[in-house]
Design a protein around this motif. Structure first.
Motif, mmCIF file in Angstrom:
data_model
loop_
_atom_site.group_PDB
_atom_site.id
_atom_site.type_symbol
_atom_site.label_atom_id
_atom_site.label_comp_id
_atom_site.label_asym_id
_atom_site.label_seq_id
_atom_site.Cartn_x
_atom_site.Cartn_y
_atom_site.Cartn_z
ATOM 1 N N MET A 69 15.599 -0.366 3.492
ATOM 2 C CA MET A 69 14.738 -0.729 2.375
ATOM 3 C C MET A 69 13.344 -1.141 2.826
ATOM 4 N N LEU A 70 13.102 -1.173 4.129
ATOM 5 C CA LEU A 70 11.765 -1.514 4.601
ATOM 6 C C LEU A 70 11.030 -0.229 4.968
ATOM 7 N N ARG A 71 10.038 0.106 4.160
ATOM 8 C CA ARG A 71 9.258 1.292 4.465
ATOM 9 C C ARG A 71 8.633 1.118 5.835
ATOM 10 N N ASP A 72 8.387 2.176 6.506
ATOM 11 C CA ASP A 72 7.760 2.167 7.825
ATOM 12 C C ASP A 72 8.390 1.214 8.817
ATOM 13 N N PHE A 73 9.688 0.946 8.649
ATOM 14 C CA PHE A 73 10.417 0.301 9.745
ATOM 15 C C PHE A 73 11.586 1.189 10.151
ATOM 16 N N THR A 74 11.598 1.580 11.394
ATOM 17 C CA THR A 74 12.731 2.310 11.959
ATOM 18 C C THR A 74 13.154 1.585 13.220
ATOM 19 N N PRO A 75 14.427 1.230 13.303
ATOM 20 C CA PRO A 75 14.867 0.479 14.483
ATOM 21 C C PRO A 75 14.621 1.254 15.768
ATOM 22 N N SER A 76 14.267 0.533 16.810
ATOM 23 C CA SER A 76 14.077 1.166 18.116
ATOM 24 C C SER A 76 15.439 1.573 18.673
ATOM 25 N N GLU A 77 15.402 2.405 19.673
ATOM 26 C CA GLU A 77 16.639 2.853 20.296
ATOM 27 C C GLU A 77 17.438 1.668 20.843
ATOM 28 N N GLU A 78 16.719 0.739 21.427
ATOM 29 C CA GLU A 78 17.377 -0.430 22.012
ATOM 30 C C GLU A 78 18.070 -1.280 20.942
ATOM 31 N N ALA A 79 17.368 -1.493 19.840
ATOM 32 C CA ALA A 79 17.952 -2.315 18.771
ATOM 33 C C ALA A 79 19.111 -1.598 18.103
ATOM 34 N N THR A 134 8.123 1.238 -4.109
ATOM 35 C CA THR A 134 7.139 0.188 -3.855
ATOM 36 C C THR A 134 5.754 0.749 -3.568
ATOM 37 N N SER A 135 5.664 2.047 -3.379
ATOM 38 C CA SER A 135 4.350 2.618 -3.083
ATOM 39 C C SER A 135 3.586 2.957 -4.368
ATOM 40 N N VAL A 136 4.213 2.705 -5.489
ATOM 41 C CA VAL A 136 3.508 2.922 -6.756
ATOM 42 C C VAL A 136 2.457 1.823 -6.934
ATOM 43 N N THR A 137 1.191 2.224 -7.020
ATOM 44 C CA THR A 137 0.117 1.252 -7.244
ATOM 45 C C THR A 137 -0.758 1.742 -8.386
ATOM 46 N N LEU A 138 -1.424 0.805 -9.008
ATOM 47 C CA LEU A 138 -2.298 1.170 -10.123
ATOM 48 C C LEU A 138 -3.413 2.091 -9.650
ATOM 49 N N ARG A 139 -3.924 1.789 -8.476
ATOM 50 C CA ARG A 139 -4.972 2.635 -7.904
ATOM 51 C C ARG A 139 -4.526 4.089 -7.797
ATOM 52 N N GLU A 140 -3.329 4.269 -7.225
ATOM 53 C CA GLU A 140 -2.846 5.626 -6.987
ATOM 54 C C GLU A 140 -2.549 6.341 -8.297
ATOM 55 N N ILE A 141 -1.974 5.644 -9.236
ATOM 56 C CA ILE A 141 -1.727 6.245 -10.545
ATOM 57 C C ILE A 141 -3.045 6.703 -11.149
ATOM 58 N N ALA A 142 -4.008 5.793 -11.129
ATOM 59 C CA ALA A 142 -5.314 6.097 -11.738
ATOM 60 C C ALA A 142 -5.961 7.309 -11.076
ATOM 61 N N THR A 143 -5.902 7.317 -9.744
ATOM 62 C CA THR A 143 -6.489 8.442 -9.015
ATOM 63 C C THR A 143 -5.889 9.766 -9.464
ATOM 64 N N ARG A 144 -4.556 9.775 -9.572
ATOM 65 C CA ARG A 144 -3.884 11.046 -9.884
ATOM 66 C C ARG A 144 -4.189 11.580 -11.266
ATOM 67 N N TRP A 188 6.169 8.285 -11.474
ATOM 68 C CA TRP A 188 7.387 8.887 -10.924
ATOM 69 C C TRP A 188 7.061 9.769 -9.724
ATOM 70 N N GLU A 189 5.982 10.510 -9.863
ATOM 71 C CA GLU A 189 5.583 11.399 -8.771
ATOM 72 C C GLU A 189 5.319 10.604 -7.496
ATOM 73 N N ILE A 190 4.594 9.505 -7.644
ATOM 74 C CA ILE A 190 4.292 8.649 -6.496
ATOM 75 C C ILE A 190 5.581 8.072 -5.917
ATOM 76 N N ALA A 191 6.449 7.596 -6.803
ATOM 77 C CA ALA A 191 7.710 6.998 -6.357
ATOM 78 C C ALA A 191 8.538 8.013 -5.572
ATOM 79 N N HIS A 192 8.562 9.242 -6.061
ATOM 80 C CA HIS A 192 9.356 10.266 -5.378
ATOM 81 C C HIS A 192 8.788 10.602 -4.005
ATOM 82 N N GLN A 193 7.486 10.469 -3.884
ATOM 83 C CA GLN A 193 6.856 10.834 -2.613
ATOM 84 C C GLN A 193 6.880 9.708 -1.589
#
Lengths: 207, 207
Positions: free
Chosen positions: B119-129, A35-45, A26-31
């Motif tokens: 819903m796409l992490r690390d995608f932000t539309p450009s000013e033009e788009a 989709t950024s929840v991974t087994l690696r990150e959970i394990a690390t924490r 949950w902590e990872i998801a909130h941050q």
DNA sequence: GTCTATACACCGATAGAC
DNA sequence: GTCTATCGGTGTATAGAC
């Protein structure tokens, strides 16, 4: 005959670890988003090696599944608790029900996405995890039923309205109450249309 | 003085390839969701090697960006075209506007997600788009303004309502019209509340 | 402009020792 | 139950030949 031990320390420890894993997820998801929840990150924490997680969950989706079930059980608890003190008049109940849902949903974006927005590819909640969700729908439907909202079309308008307000709030004013304050008015439009009785406001002291 | 050539075959070919890439990207998105668009898959479908795509787009996000701009330009075109034949009366216009948005949004889930659901992490539309998106909002706001819907609170209720209907339709009846048919009724509730004039229906030949 | 080759960073999951 | 080691896969992106 000796009484069986009430506590099973082994089981307790196991469940504590499970809770720890879920808390980290949950902590990872909130941050960083669901989709950024991974087994690696959970394990690390939690100070584990990634493969060790498989002693507690069969797969990554099993973790999402547990989170899903937990979220709906939490909402069910809130719903039962709040419903006990809903106002008696139909319009008050309608607003209280919607507000309870609205507040729960908007208070945690990632939880809301997991519960209500199918955004994780190849994750489908198990039957067990889905059960508390069904129970919540039952409660909500029964409240609306008491009020007199029984037709499917009316329920559909209600759900679209409640969901729409939640989404706008989360998307455009996540820390504010821009749509929350409009909720009663929007619902009163629906109540008018359905002919719900208006309860005269309780008389206040003069003026 | 010789007239400059009207056509630049080189540029034409370049843009044809760009269109081919975007078409493949949409195809993948429609089949497996927005996040399943990968450079590998795009390249495979158009018979290229993945690195070759970098001759046409600076990054994967640049492809999303082009798709985003394209989607909003398409909606802008639809909006301009449809708005020309909106009914004259305020309530008719309100329903027509909302229906135009509803139909465009619900006719393509992945396009809707790209346009309206971050819903796409690390995608932000450009000013033009983003520009055509702003233009669409301008058109919609001006239509609502003509009708007499000018207060921010009223606009907020409208957007929550329209968005809520789209989401419910896509989530629970993606191929049907369960919420679409309820849209006029829901909007008439809002119209009633705002005191929009009711136009007597055009008299038809008897009963 | 397109290719081959490759770098690099991730991911989920399994095998087997302890 | 946790570890180490590793597999097989994903992905974006770059270098350099043609």
């Amino acid at each position: 005959m000796v009484a069986a031990p009430k506590r099973d320390r082994k089981t307790e420890r196991r469940e504590a670890t499970r809770r720890e894993i879920l808390a980290a997820a949950w902590e990872i998801a909130h941050q960083g988003g669901l989709t950024s929840v991974t087994l690696r990150e959970i394990a690390t924490r939690i100070g584990m090696q990634p493969p060790s997680l498989y002693s507690h969950f069969a797969s990554k989706n099993a973790i999402y599944d547990a989170m899903f079930g937990q979220a709906w059980r939490d909402f069910h608890a809130v719903l039962e608790r709040e419903a006990a003190s809903f106002p008696a008049d139909p319009r008050g109940r309608l607003v209280a029900l919607a507000t309870t849902y609205f507040d729960f949903a908007t208070s945690d974006l990632e939880r809301h996405q997991l519960m209500d927005v199918p955004m994780l590819r190849d994750f489908t909640p198990s039957e067990e995890a889905y059960r508390p969700a069904v129970e919540c729908y039952e409660v909500m439907r029964s409240v609306l039923n008491e009020i007199g909202i029984r037709q499917q079309a009316d329920l559909d308008i209600y759900t679209a309205l409640a969901g729409g307000f939640v989404n706008q709030q989360l998307a455009n004013d996540p820390k504010g109450d821009r749509w929350r304050v409009l909720l009663p008015r929007a619902l009163s439009l629906l109540a008018d249309d359905l002919g719900l009785p208006v309860q005269a406001p309780t008389p206040r002291s003069k003026k």
